[in-house]
Design a protein around this motif. Structure first.
Motif, PDB file in Angstrom:
ATOM      1  N   PHE A  58       2.196  11.301  -8.048  1.00 30.06           N
ATOM      2  CA  PHE A  58       3.355  11.079  -8.908  1.00 30.06           C
ATOM      3  C   PHE A  58       3.904   9.685  -8.616  1.00 30.06           C
ATOM      4  O   PHE A  58       3.397   8.954  -7.760  1.00 30.06           O
ATOM      5  CB  PHE A  58       4.427  12.155  -8.687  1.00 30.06           C
ATOM      6  N   GLU A  59       4.960   9.333  -9.345  1.00 30.48           N
ATOM      7  CA  GLU A  59       5.604   8.019  -9.200  1.00 30.48           C
ATOM      8  C   GLU A  59       7.091   8.225  -8.971  1.00 30.48           C
ATOM      9  O   GLU A  59       7.736   9.033  -9.658  1.00 30.48           O
ATOM     10  CB  GLU A  59       5.369   7.171 -10.444  1.00 30.48           C
ATOM     11  N   VAL A  60       7.631   7.488  -8.013  1.00 29.56           N
ATOM     12  CA  VAL A  60       9.048   7.577  -7.692  1.00 29.56           C
ATOM     13  C   VAL A  60       9.620   6.167  -7.627  1.00 29.56           C
ATOM     14  O   VAL A  60       9.259   5.390  -6.742  1.00 29.56           O
ATOM     15  CB  VAL A  60       9.292   8.300  -6.346  1.00 29.56           C
ATOM     16  N   GLY A  61      10.500   5.844  -8.573  1.00 28.57           N
ATOM     17  CA  GLY A  61      11.158   4.542  -8.553  1.00 28.57           C
ATOM     18  C   GLY A  61      10.204   3.364  -8.529  1.00 28.57           C
ATOM     19  O   GLY A  61      10.456   2.375  -7.838  1.00 28.57           O
ATOM     20  N   GLY A  62       9.094   3.445  -9.263  1.00 28.38           N
ATOM     21  CA  GLY A  62       8.125   2.364  -9.293  1.00 28.38           C
ATOM     22  C   GLY A  62       7.137   2.369  -8.149  1.00 28.38           C
ATOM     23  O   GLY A  62       6.268   1.494  -8.077  1.00 28.38           O
TER      24      GLY A  62
ATOM     25  N   ALA B 242       1.661   5.553   0.058  1.00 20.94           N
ATOM     26  CA  ALA B 242       2.765   4.988  -0.720  1.00 20.94           C
ATOM     27  C   ALA B 242       2.388   3.564  -1.109  1.00 20.94           C
ATOM     28  O   ALA B 242       2.230   2.699  -0.241  1.00 20.94           O
ATOM     29  CB  ALA B 242       4.063   5.020   0.081  1.00 20.94           C
ATOM     30  N   ASP B 243       2.261   3.339  -2.411  1.00 17.35           N
ATOM     31  CA  ASP B 243       1.809   2.048  -2.928  1.00 17.35           C
ATOM     32  C   ASP B 243       3.002   1.264  -3.453  1.00 17.35           C
ATOM     33  O   ASP B 243       3.572   1.587  -4.497  1.00 17.35           O
ATOM     34  CB  ASP B 243       0.788   2.275  -4.040  1.00 17.35           C
ATOM     35  N   PHE B 244       3.417   0.211  -2.696  1.00 19.97           N
ATOM     36  CA  PHE B 244       4.520  -0.650  -3.096  1.00 19.97           C
ATOM     37  C   PHE B 244       4.030  -1.906  -3.808  1.00 19.97           C
ATOM     38  O   PHE B 244       4.772  -2.863  -3.925  1.00 19.97           O
ATOM     39  CB  PHE B 244       5.334  -1.053  -1.862  1.00 19.97           C
TER      40      PHE B 244
END
Length: 787
Positions: free
Chosen positions: A688-692, A739-741
């Motif tokens: 999923f995606e959270v805040g970009g 976690a991919d930033f």
């Protein structure tokens, strides 16, 4: 025997149960947001008949791309096996007809001019859902093949002798053996319109590379005949009529096409002119501001006219040595592109354009090169994760802060100078186990820099590769403190060459480096205690001097849905210096040969999932009977475990081989080897995606180990033997969260030992999932993907 048979029967039963479960789950498809009691396409199948299996599968895949959106079922896979169809469109036979039209167009483009496409529908009622099962049946029939190829570029009657000679030249270039071998159109090849288009593009590039600057695709055409018009000529001779009828029948049974390359009527004579390079003018520092000023005076330098607005920015030699256009030579499109690519690859310039300006009424073309300078100085702070496999004595989980300052035009020569400072700490330690402070300085020269005697071998490289070669000079120093274990100081200086070559989807990077490195080790309490109980540590943890040559190559191939990278490197240390007799060199100089190979491949299995593979192997052979050279030094040795290797084991806690030893601090806590083999498989998918920030996961399997090449009495069973490879192989399985930033990826992997050849407890050796507990795995914190 009875137990063996029972065991085999049990495994067969389990296999059938697993297969049945997979078949059941694979069929689970859910429809959401549909219109009740309205027919919609639930499944579409394309059946290609009359071709072999592989060809049918490939053709069906391409035909599926031609389906109308309303009947091309789009499903999303969840939890690996549940398929979800959202908001399906209403079924309409008009869209089926449109799809058949699109598919017929593709078939014709591929050379199937006599294909037939039919369809059948079946509606299944499930609750208030009217599911339409749509099947297309494609009968390609025989594909048209190319029967003859005629090249007639000079059959046009032209009164102008110069243009007539140009046509003869085009004809001769096309008929050259090298161009004929490269031709895409061949007798017996499938006749396809896409192939004709590609051949036109190829020929136009060939002509432009041979001086025809203004020749374009619109100047040519390809005429084809699939009917056999020559066989339809009228005749009254009965025997000749019979022969023609027989030839027409053969053509119907085995359809062919006759192809002819022609020139269109050309009104502009410059399209048939072979141009030669004239003046080359360079604006080395053109900007938006100074472009409004009067033109600066031209300054000739080595057959190039320089027009700098500020003559203090760049030395003239730096500009002219990167211009490959030579006055008086025949125009070649590739040379123009090479010049543009060369300047665009240099960090001193932000943008470069190379424009051709033909002189009216002549066969000369002038060139104007416009260069826009980049900012001279740039700097940045960044968070960096280290993936150090087999380097200095640090973990593979270092995360730190780096400061970099870059001068893009050092000494006015477009040399890139970089200054770096960094501090890092090891993530996988329960306390601050390792701290590293480093500094580096490097110069990257945008050309070959050689010493006497080196020039000739370097110039033997092919020109396209040679033009990308760069020279580099670097120096760095590191201080590593491992709590109560050791202090390590390392200094390094290197001189090297690297270059790259890209051709379509393939790219190659090659480098050669001459390396001098000195490592000073200050042993502390824990290491001293280890040496007292394990004398082999004394031969591994000591000062070392490396004088080596490192040659490496990297081959990359990127396709639409896959990529693969092959890397190979060899390091030769101390072999030439071995002839020098010196007490210092005898005890300090490391003499070894080290070879590393890795292969990795990623395959996109869906829009948000990837299957990744890696295999790596390495071996280091330390030469000489000196006790300090019996095994590889620890700053070149191999180790397993950690966040980027065998993740079910802690860092440097695997192996060597099948050696069973205590991991206690005063026993054998660290494991090193002269050889490593490892393979990894990882299925990566989006959650999923959270805040970009993308939250991803993975399932993985790691297999491998490290070994000594020579027998080490401290580690019985730790030497490599091919006949006990399976016995020595460690296997780990696990899953993880990532976690991919975008600018950095943090990874948390949890892995279990499926098979451990070197456990602390002898009873656990090579027992699958021995003493397995859900919370008995190994947690690894890493940066970026492991491979």
């Amino acid at each position: 025997m009875i137990e063996t048979a029972a065991s085999s029967l049990y495994r067969v039963k389990i296999s059938f149960l697993v297969a049945a479960a997979l078949l059941f789950f694979a069929s689970c498809t859910t429809v959401r947001d549909y219109r009740a009691n309205t027919p919609f396409v639930y499944k579409t199948n394309i059946h290609v008949q009359g071709l072999d299996r592989d060809t049918s599968k490939e053709l069906a895949s391409r035909l599926a791309e031609q389906l109308h959106d309303s009947i091309a079922v789009r499903s999303v896979t969840k939890l690996f096996f549940f398929n979800i169809i959202r908001n399906p469109a209403r079924f309409d036979t008009l869209n089926v007809a449109r799809s058949i039209t699109f598919m017929n167009g593709l078939m014709s483009a591929l050379g199937y001019f006599r294909d037939t496409i039919t369809y059948r529908t079946d509606t299944v009622q499930k609750g208030d859902q009217q599911r339409v099962l749509l099947d297309f049946f494609v009968q390609p029939n025989k594909r048209f093949l190319i029967d003859s190829i005629t090249i007639a570029l000079n059959d046009t009657l032209i009164n102008n002798p110069r243009q007539a000679a140009a046509l003869d030249t085009l004809q001769a270039i096309t008929l050259e053996p090298a161009n004929q071998r490269a031709a895409l159109l061949r007798k017996g090849a499938p006749f396809a319109k896409g192939l004709l288009s590609s051949e036109l593009d190829r020929l136009v590039n060939v002509y432009r590379n041979r001086g025809f600057l203004r020749f374009s695709r619109e100047d040519m055409l390809i005429v084809w005949d699939t009917v056999g018009l020559a066989l339809l000529r009228p005749t009254v001779d009965p025997l000749e009529q019979a022969q023609l009828l027989e030839a027409l029948q053969r053509r119907r049974e085995n359809p062919v096409a006759d192809v002819e390359l022609r020139l269109r009527p050309i009104a502009d004579s410059s399209h048939l002119t072979r141009y030669y390079v004239g003046n080359v003018t360079v604006y080395p520092d053109l900007t938006v501001e100074n472009s409004k000023l009067p033109l600066p005076p031209a300054r000739p330098f080595r057959d190039v006219l320089l027009r700098p607005y500020d003559s203090t920015l760049f030395l003239p030699k730096v500009i002219t040595e990167n211009v490959y256009l030579r006055r008086g030579t025949l125009y070649d499109q590739r040379v123009q592109q090479r010049t543009a690519n060369r300047f665009n690859s240099l960090s001193a310039w932000r943008m470069a354009t190379v424009d051709a300006v033909p002189r009216a009424g002549t066969d000369t073309v002038d060139f104007v090169i416009r260069l826009t300078p980049a900012r001279k100085y740039i700097y940045d702070f960044n968070i960096e994760g280290s993936q150090n496999l087999g380097g200095l004595f640090v973990g593979s989980n270092l995360v730190g802060l780096n400061f970099n300052l870059q001068n893009r035009n050092f000494a006015r020569r477009a040399i890139q100078a970089t200054y770096s400072l960094g501090v890092a700490t090891e993530l996988n330690a329960t306390v601050t186990q390792t701290v590293q402070v480093s500094g580096a300085y490097s110069l990257l020269f945008p050309r070959l820099v050689w010493f006497d005697g080196w020039k000739a071998p370097l110039l033997l490289l092919k020109s396209p590769f040679r033009s990308t070669l760069r020279s580099s000079l670097g120096a760095n120093a590191r201080y590593i403190h491992r709590f109560d274990y050791l202090d390590l100081t390392a200094v390094n200086a290197s001189w090297g060459y690297d270059g790259n070559r890209t051709s379509g989807e393939r790219s190659t990077i090659a480098s050669t480096r001459f390396n001098a490195e000195f490592v000073k080790v200050n042993r502390m309490r824990i290491l001293k205690e280890l040496i007292e109980t394990n004398r082999s540590y004394e031969f591994i943890f000591n000062d070392g001097l490396i004088l080596s040559t490192i040659v490496s190559n990297s081959f990359t191939r990127v396709r639409e849905k896959s990529s693969r990278v092959l890397r190979a490197a060899i390091e030769l240390s101390g072999l030439a210096a071995g002839a020098i007799s010196s007490k210092f060199l005898d005890s300090t100089l490391k003499r070894f040969v080290k070879v590393d190979v890795s292969w990795a491949k990623n395959i996109a299995t869906g829009p948000k999932s990837t299957l990744a593979f890696r295999f790596l192997g390495g071996v280091g052979i330390s030469t000489g009977e000196n006790k300090y050279r019996r095994h590889m030094p620890f700053y070149r040795a191999y180790f397993g475990g950690g966040a980027n290797s065998m993740r079910a084991w802690g860092l440097r806690k695997l192996g060597p081989g099948s050696s069973v030893q205590s991991f206690a601090r005063n026993a054998f806590p660290e494991r090193f080897g002269d050889m490593q083999l490892e393979s990894n498989v990882e299925y990566r998918f989006r959650l999923f995606e959270v805040g970009g920030v993308f939250i991803n996961s993975a399932l993985f399997v790691d297999a491998g180990n490290i070994w000594f090449l020579r027998k080490n009495d401290a580690y019985p069973g730790g030497e490599f033997r091919p006949d006990k490879l399976w016995n020595d192989l460690a296997i780990g399985v696990g899953t993880g969260l990532r976690a991919d930033f975008s600018f950095i990826k943090f990874r948390l992997d949890y892995a279990f030992k499926a098979k451990d050849p070197s456990p602390e407890n002898p009873a656990a050796q090579n027992k699958f999932f021995y003493g397995w507990k859900p919370l008995g795995g190994t947690l690894q914190l890493g940066v970026d993907y492991p491979f």
